[in-house]
Structures are given as C-alpha cells and as structure tokens.
Design a protein around this motif. Structure first.
Motif, PDB file in Angstrom:
ATOM      1  N   VAL A  92       2.388 -11.232  20.118  1.00  0.00           N
ATOM      2  CA  VAL A  92       1.593 -10.390  19.216  1.00  0.00           C
ATOM      3  C   VAL A  92       0.571 -11.223  18.452  1.00  0.00           C
ATOM      4  CG1 VAL A  92       1.731  -8.880  17.186  1.00  0.00           C
ATOM      5  CG2 VAL A  92       3.514  -8.781  18.916  1.00  0.00           C
ATOM      6  N   ARG A  93      -0.651 -10.717  18.351  1.00  0.00           N
ATOM      7  CA  ARG A  93      -1.638 -11.313  17.443  1.00  0.00           C
ATOM      8  C   ARG A  93      -2.120 -10.234  16.478  1.00  0.00           C
ATOM      9  NH1 ARG A  93      -6.327 -12.173  22.085  1.00  0.00           N
ATOM     10  NH2 ARG A  93      -4.627 -13.264  23.110  1.00  0.00           N
ATOM     11  N   VAL A  94      -2.462 -10.653  15.258  1.00  0.00           N
ATOM     12  CA  VAL A  94      -2.750  -9.681  14.205  1.00  0.00           C
ATOM     13  C   VAL A  94      -4.150  -9.901  13.637  1.00  0.00           C
ATOM     14  CG1 VAL A  94      -2.069  -8.980  11.854  1.00  0.00           C
ATOM     15  CG2 VAL A  94      -0.318  -9.424  13.582  1.00  0.00           C
ATOM     16  N   LEU A  95      -4.846  -8.789  13.417  1.00  0.00           N
ATOM     17  CA  LEU A  95      -6.093  -8.815  12.653  1.00  0.00           C
ATOM     18  C   LEU A  95      -5.884  -7.999  11.382  1.00  0.00           C
ATOM     19  CD1 LEU A  95      -9.122  -9.231  12.154  1.00  0.00           C
ATOM     20  CD2 LEU A  95      -9.553  -7.212  13.586  1.00  0.00           C
ATOM     21  N   ASP A  96      -6.149  -8.609  10.228  1.00  0.00           N
ATOM     22  CA  ASP A  96      -5.959  -7.899   8.957  1.00  0.00           C
ATOM     23  C   ASP A  96      -6.855  -8.578   7.921  1.00  0.00           C
ATOM     24  OD1 ASP A  96      -3.223  -6.102   7.813  1.00  0.00           O
ATOM     25  OD2 ASP A  96      -4.710  -6.904   6.413  1.00  0.00           O
ATOM     26  N   ASP A  97      -7.469  -7.781   7.054  1.00  0.00           N
ATOM     27  CA  ASP A  97      -8.319  -8.399   6.012  1.00  0.00           C
ATOM     28  C   ASP A  97      -7.548  -8.634   4.711  1.00  0.00           C
ATOM     29  OD1 ASP A  97      -8.112  -5.914   4.828  1.00  0.00           O
ATOM     30  OD2 ASP A  97     -10.268  -5.563   4.679  1.00  0.00           O
ATOM     31  N   LEU A  98      -6.253  -8.327   4.710  1.00  0.00           N
ATOM     32  CA  LEU A  98      -5.364  -8.537   3.558  1.00  0.00           C
ATOM     33  C   LEU A  98      -5.821  -7.771   2.314  1.00  0.00           C
ATOM     34  CD1 LEU A  98      -4.506 -12.345   3.994  1.00  0.00           C
ATOM     35  CD2 LEU A  98      -3.236 -10.348   4.805  1.00  0.00           C
ATOM     36  N   SER A  99      -6.571  -6.689   2.519  1.00  0.00           N
ATOM     37  CA  SER A  99      -7.012  -5.901   1.360  1.00  0.00           C
ATOM     38  C   SER A  99      -5.834  -5.204   0.703  1.00  0.00           C
ATOM     39  CB  SER A  99      -8.095  -4.900   1.750  1.00  0.00           C
ATOM     40  OG  SER A  99      -7.683  -4.122   2.847  1.00  0.00           O
ATOM     41  N   THR A 100      -4.914  -4.688   1.497  1.00  0.00           N
ATOM     42  CA  THR A 100      -3.674  -4.138   0.926  1.00  0.00           C
ATOM     43  C   THR A 100      -2.443  -4.784   1.571  1.00  0.00           C
ATOM     44  OG1 THR A 100      -3.680  -2.317   2.519  1.00  0.00           O
ATOM     45  CG2 THR A 100      -4.652  -1.865   0.355  1.00  0.00           C
TER      46      THR A 100
ATOM     47  N   GLY B  54       9.745   3.821   3.506  1.00  0.00           N
ATOM     48  CA  GLY B  54      10.704   2.811   3.943  1.00  0.00           C
ATOM     49  C   GLY B  54      10.436   1.485   3.262  1.00  0.00           C
ATOM     50  N   PRO B  55      11.230   0.467   3.619  1.00  0.00           N
ATOM     51  CA  PRO B  55      11.054  -0.860   3.034  1.00  0.00           C
ATOM     52  C   PRO B  55       9.636  -1.380   3.252  1.00  0.00           C
ATOM     53  CG  PRO B  55      13.063  -0.768   4.353  1.00  0.00           C
ATOM     54  CD  PRO B  55      12.357   0.530   4.559  1.00  0.00           C
ATOM     55  N   ARG B  56       9.145  -2.138   2.301  1.00  0.00           N
ATOM     56  CA  ARG B  56       7.835  -2.807   2.336  1.00  0.00           C
ATOM     57  C   ARG B  56       6.661  -1.888   2.011  1.00  0.00           C
ATOM     58  NH1 ARG B  56      10.277  -6.017   6.588  1.00  0.00           N
ATOM     59  NH2 ARG B  56       9.223  -4.905   8.269  1.00  0.00           N
ATOM     60  N   GLN B  57       6.934  -0.620   1.633  1.00  0.00           N
ATOM     61  CA  GLN B  57       5.830   0.188   1.118  1.00  0.00           C
ATOM     62  C   GLN B  57       5.675  -0.240  -0.339  1.00  0.00           C
ATOM     63  OE1 GLN B  57       6.346   4.470   1.089  1.00  0.00           O
ATOM     64  NE2 GLN B  57       4.184   4.735   1.608  1.00  0.00           N
ATOM     65  N   ASP B  58       4.536  -0.807  -0.665  1.00  0.00           N
ATOM     66  CA  ASP B  58       4.348  -1.505  -1.934  1.00  0.00           C
ATOM     67  C   ASP B  58       4.418  -0.551  -3.138  1.00  0.00           C
ATOM     68  OD1 ASP B  58       3.674  -3.130  -3.964  1.00  0.00           O
ATOM     69  OD2 ASP B  58       1.690  -3.681  -3.204  1.00  0.00           O
ATOM     70  N   PRO B  59       5.483  -0.636  -3.952  1.00  0.00           N
ATOM     71  CA  PRO B  59       5.568   0.289  -5.089  1.00  0.00           C
ATOM     72  C   PRO B  59       4.542  -0.026  -6.181  1.00  0.00           C
ATOM     73  CG  PRO B  59       7.495  -1.179  -5.040  1.00  0.00           C
ATOM     74  CD  PRO B  59       6.624  -1.555  -3.877  1.00  0.00           C
ATOM     75  N   LYS B  60       3.963  -1.237  -6.124  1.00  0.00           N
ATOM     76  CA  LYS B  60       3.026  -1.634  -7.187  1.00  0.00           C
ATOM     77  C   LYS B  60       1.610  -1.115  -6.936  1.00  0.00           C
ATOM     78  CE  LYS B  60       4.619  -6.130  -7.297  1.00  0.00           C
ATOM     79  NZ  LYS B  60       5.655  -5.992  -6.378  1.00  0.00           N
ATOM     80  N   SER B  61       1.336  -0.693  -5.702  1.00  0.00           N
ATOM     81  CA  SER B  61      -0.021  -0.230  -5.406  1.00  0.00           C
ATOM     82  C   SER B  61      -0.278   1.115  -6.081  1.00  0.00           C
ATOM     83  CB  SER B  61      -0.182  -0.090  -3.890  1.00  0.00           C
ATOM     84  OG  SER B  61      -1.225   0.804  -3.616  1.00  0.00           O
ATOM     85  N   PRO B  62      -1.468   1.287  -6.676  1.00  0.00           N
ATOM     86  CA  PRO B  62      -1.768   2.582  -7.299  1.00  0.00           C
ATOM     87  C   PRO B  62      -1.846   3.697  -6.262  1.00  0.00           C
ATOM     88  CG  PRO B  62      -3.717   1.143  -7.326  1.00  0.00           C
ATOM     89  CD  PRO B  62      -2.561   0.312  -6.834  1.00  0.00           C
ATOM     90  N   TYR B  63      -1.949   3.329  -4.992  1.00  0.00           N
ATOM     91  CA  TYR B  63      -2.080   4.335  -3.931  1.00  0.00           C
ATOM     92  C   TYR B  63      -0.755   4.582  -3.217  1.00  0.00           C
ATOM     93  CZ  TYR B  63      -6.742   2.523  -4.683  1.00  0.00           C
ATOM     94  OH  TYR B  63      -7.892   2.096  -5.259  1.00  0.00           O
ATOM     95  N   SER B  64       0.319   4.038  -3.801  1.00  0.00           N
ATOM     96  CA  SER B  64       1.588   4.086  -3.084  1.00  0.00           C
ATOM     97  C   SER B  64       2.156   5.497  -2.990  1.00  0.00           C
ATOM     98  CB  SER B  64       2.561   3.179  -3.819  1.00  0.00           C
ATOM     99  OG  SER B  64       3.570   2.824  -2.951  1.00  0.00           O
ATOM    100  N   GLY B  65       3.021   5.701  -2.016  1.00  0.00           N
ATOM    101  CA  GLY B  65       3.638   7.006  -1.820  1.00  0.00           C
ATOM    102  C   GLY B  65       4.694   7.299  -2.873  1.00  0.00           C
ATOM    103  N   VAL B  66       5.021   8.575  -2.997  1.00  0.00           N
ATOM    104  CA  VAL B  66       5.932   9.006  -4.052  1.00  0.00           C
ATOM    105  C   VAL B  66       7.303   8.328  -3.930  1.00  0.00           C
ATOM    106  CG1 VAL B  66       6.656  11.091  -2.765  1.00  0.00           C
ATOM    107  CG2 VAL B  66       6.852  11.039  -5.239  1.00  0.00           C
TER     108      VAL B  66
END
Ligand code: NAD
Ligand code: UD2
Length: 307
Positions: free
Chosen positions: A28-36, A175-187
């Motif tokens: 696997v190779r990953v492309l991500d801009d690390l914005s979130t 599930g695990p790793r959904q960032d609770p600190k993000s203002p856009y996070s799920g309920v």
C-alpha cells in the motif's frame, strides 16, 4: 498480493482500510495532505506522500504501476464546504477527476479500478426512507453536490475511458480513530469522548432526529470486495444498516456502556439538520453477500475502548 494507492489514507476511514489491506498482505502507498488526517494513523512502514490529490503530476506519478486505487481523500465536512466552497470543490471534485484521469493509464498505459467514497449527502433531505439508490437526489450542500458530481464523473471514467469504478454512499460512519477533537466530528465521537470523561453533552433540538450509524470495520470490507471484483457500469451502493437510531437513544446507550450517568442538555436545533436519514442496504447486500453486521452496541464498545 496487490499494490494499491490509497488517497486520504491518514484519515479515519482510510486508516481502517489500510489496516485491512496490510493484514491481507497487500502493498500500500498513501497520498494525504494531512489536513485532517494524522501520520500516526498509519501502520509503521506504509509509505506516505504528503501532497494534494488535485495535483495531476503527483497523482499520475503515484498511480504508476498500481493495481487499483481507493480514493477517500476529501474535505469530509459539510460546514467546511460552506466556509470554503471553491477550495472544497478543488479537493472533492477536481481531486476525484484527477484520480480517475490518472487511473486511465496506471498500469503501463492500461486502466485500473477506482473505489471511491460518495455520501448519503447526495440525497439531501429526501424523507422517502429507507432511501434506495434510485431515490431522488437533491444535495443541500457544496459537499453533497460535489459527491454527486463525483458519481457522474465515475460514469464518464467507466463509459468513456474504460476505468472501472465503484462508488459507496456512506451513511453516518463511526468507530475508533474518528477524531473527537475536530469541530467537524460526528456525533458519536463527540458524545463518546464527553460521556467517558463524565462531561455533559448537548443534544441539538429534541433529539428525536434519526440516523443510520455504520461501524467503520464493517464498511471497509465492501471497499476491498469491490476492488477484488470490479464490474462495468459505474455502480453506486448505499453503505448503511437500515436500522434507525435517535440521537436520544444513542446518548442513553453510550452512557449505559460507559457506566456513567447521562448529563444531557438540549440546545437549539442545528440549522438545516436532516430529521430522518435511513438507508436501504438491499442492493449492497445483494451485490456483496454480506450486511453491516456489527450491532450499534458492539461498535460503541469498541469506540469507547479506543478513547
Ligand atoms: P477524514 O477527514 O478523516 O479523512 C479524509 C482524509 O483526506 C484526511 O486524511 C485528509 O487529510 C485527506 N485530505 C483532505 N484533503 C486532501 C487533499 N486535497 N489531498 C490529499 N489528501 C487530502 O474523513 P473520513 O471520515 O475518513 O472520510 C473519508 C471519505 O469518506 C471522504 O471522502 C468522506 O467525504 C467520505 N464520507 C465519510 C463519512 C463519515 O461519516 N465519516 C460519511 C460520508 C462520506
Ligand atoms: C452526516 C455527515 C455529513 C454529511 C451528512 C449527510 C458526519 C460527521 N457528517 O451529517 O458529512 O454526509 O451526514 O446527510 O458523518 N448532534 C447533536 N449534538 C452534537 C453533535 C451532533 O445533537 O454535539 C446531532 C446533529 O444535530 C444531528 C445528529 O446528531 O442531528 C448527527 O450529526 P452528525 O454531525 O454526526 O452527522 P450528520 O448526519 O448531521
């Protein structure tokens, strides 16, 4: 064993997908801009290129020699798409076309399949639940409009350029790793983190709004299954359970599982909040022979254990 490019692999869903791909022995190779996304969401040793999914040279380069691409990179927030309309469009639509375009000639000039994330946001406020894939679409946000446009361009990728595509309309994933600190996070990530710390939660409105919550480890099985057997016609599937859960009930179950008293306050309803969002998983189950089988309780236990 196969070689895959995963865009958005440092994000919540991407990191679970990569875990699954690596466990099956893939490269696997990953492309991500690390914005979130976060680097430490990746298992060690997975090569990461930090960059923009709408950069054609970069995506062409990374697509070289892969057997397929999982495309998850996106501005995954309706609010953010309101604040930054053009920037979101660049990532969410131009980025997706960039991926499809690069996939046309990935394997020494031949096309490779792309499995990509769409969203229940394409349905807007369609209350004809449970929603089937043929239901009338009517996105209410730039985010939803771009996801619908991605589905249209997926048909172009398939029909005009011979790139097999599969789109998944994710409902409310948790599930695990959904960032609770993000203002856009799920309920769920917000409530789970607060309840586990004994803090109060705010329910927007009366709490009787309904969602279809999908456990992330169920979801990623469809992504890999679609990659293993691409089909023509640019199919699109709901990823949902068909099981309705109110926000009130969600809060009660979480408090119960966490063994904490529930301190709930009601705030004003969220502007534009959709009252009922439930998907019909029939097409998904028929195509892949499996349902999203993890119960809400088991998924929530797993989420609480991760905190
Ligand atoms: P996430 O924010 O955790 O993951 C998105 C990833 O994309 C992040 O790692 C981010 O850094 C990366 N990214 C953003 N812009 C980029 C760019 N220009 N170039 C490269 N990388 C970029 O969100 P998620 O919940 O894991 O969402 C994954 C996909 O699923 C997205 O396409 C999202 O729209 C879709 N989706 C998610 C949900 C949900 O409930 N979480 C629901 C419907 C659809
Ligand atoms: C989800 C997606 C969104 C888009 C949309 C399409 C997430 C995080 N968002 O939005 O990207 O695809 O579906 O329909 O998956 N709530 C509270 N208190 C809180 C937080 C939320 O009461 O502190 C309520 C909120 O008002 C809503 C419900 O919980 O009624 C779910 O909210 P959400 O932000 O998790 O997801 P949703 O369905 O609005």
């Amino acid at each position: 064993m196969a070689r895959y490019l995963v865009t958005g692999g440092c994000g919540f869903i991407g990191s679970h997908l990569i875990e699954r791909l690596i466990a099956a022995g893939n490269d696997v190779r990953v492309l991500d801009d690390l914005s979130t996304g976060r680097k430490d969401n990746l298992p060690s040793g997975v090569p990461l290129t930090v960059g923009d999914v709408a950069d054609p040279d970069l995506v062409n380069d990374l697509m070289g020699g892969v057997d397929g691409c999982f495309h998850l990179a996106a501005v995954a927030s309706v609010d953010r798409s309101r604040e930054d309309w053009r920037g979101t469009n660049r990532t969410n639509l131009a980025g997706t076309i960039t991926v499809f375009d690069a996939a046309r000639r990935a394997a020494g000039g031949a096309p490779v399949p792309v499995v990509y994330a769409s969203s229940a946001a394409v349905y807007g406020d369609n209350q004809n639940v449970p929603l089937v894939e043929a239901a009338t679409v009517g996105p209410l946000s730039a985010y939803g409009a771009d996801k619908l446009a991605c589905e249209l361009h997926a048909r172009v990728a398939d029909g005009v350029h011979g790139v097999p595509t599969t789109g998944f309309r994710f409902f409310n994933v948790f599930g695990p790793r959904q960032d609770p600190k993000s203002p856009y996070s799920g309920v769920i990530s917000i409530f789970a983190a607060r309840i586990a710390r004994g803090e109060p939660i705010t329910i927007n409105g009366d709490g009787e709004q309904v969602r279809d919550f999908v456990y992330v480890r169920d979801l990623v099985r469809y992504l890999t299954a679609a990659m293993d057997k691409p089909v023509p016609g640019a199919p699109v599937y709901n990823v949902c359970t068909g099981v309705p859960t109110t926000v009130n009930r969600l809060a009660e179950v979480l408090a119960d599982l966490a063994g904490r008293p529930l301190d709930r306050r009601h705030g004003p309803p969220r502007s534009g909040d959709i009252r009922v969002s439930i998907g019909d998983p029939s097409r998904l189950v028929a195509a892949f022979g499996m349902a999203c089988g993890t119960s809400l309780e088991d998924g929530l236990r797993d989420t609480l254990a991760w905190l």
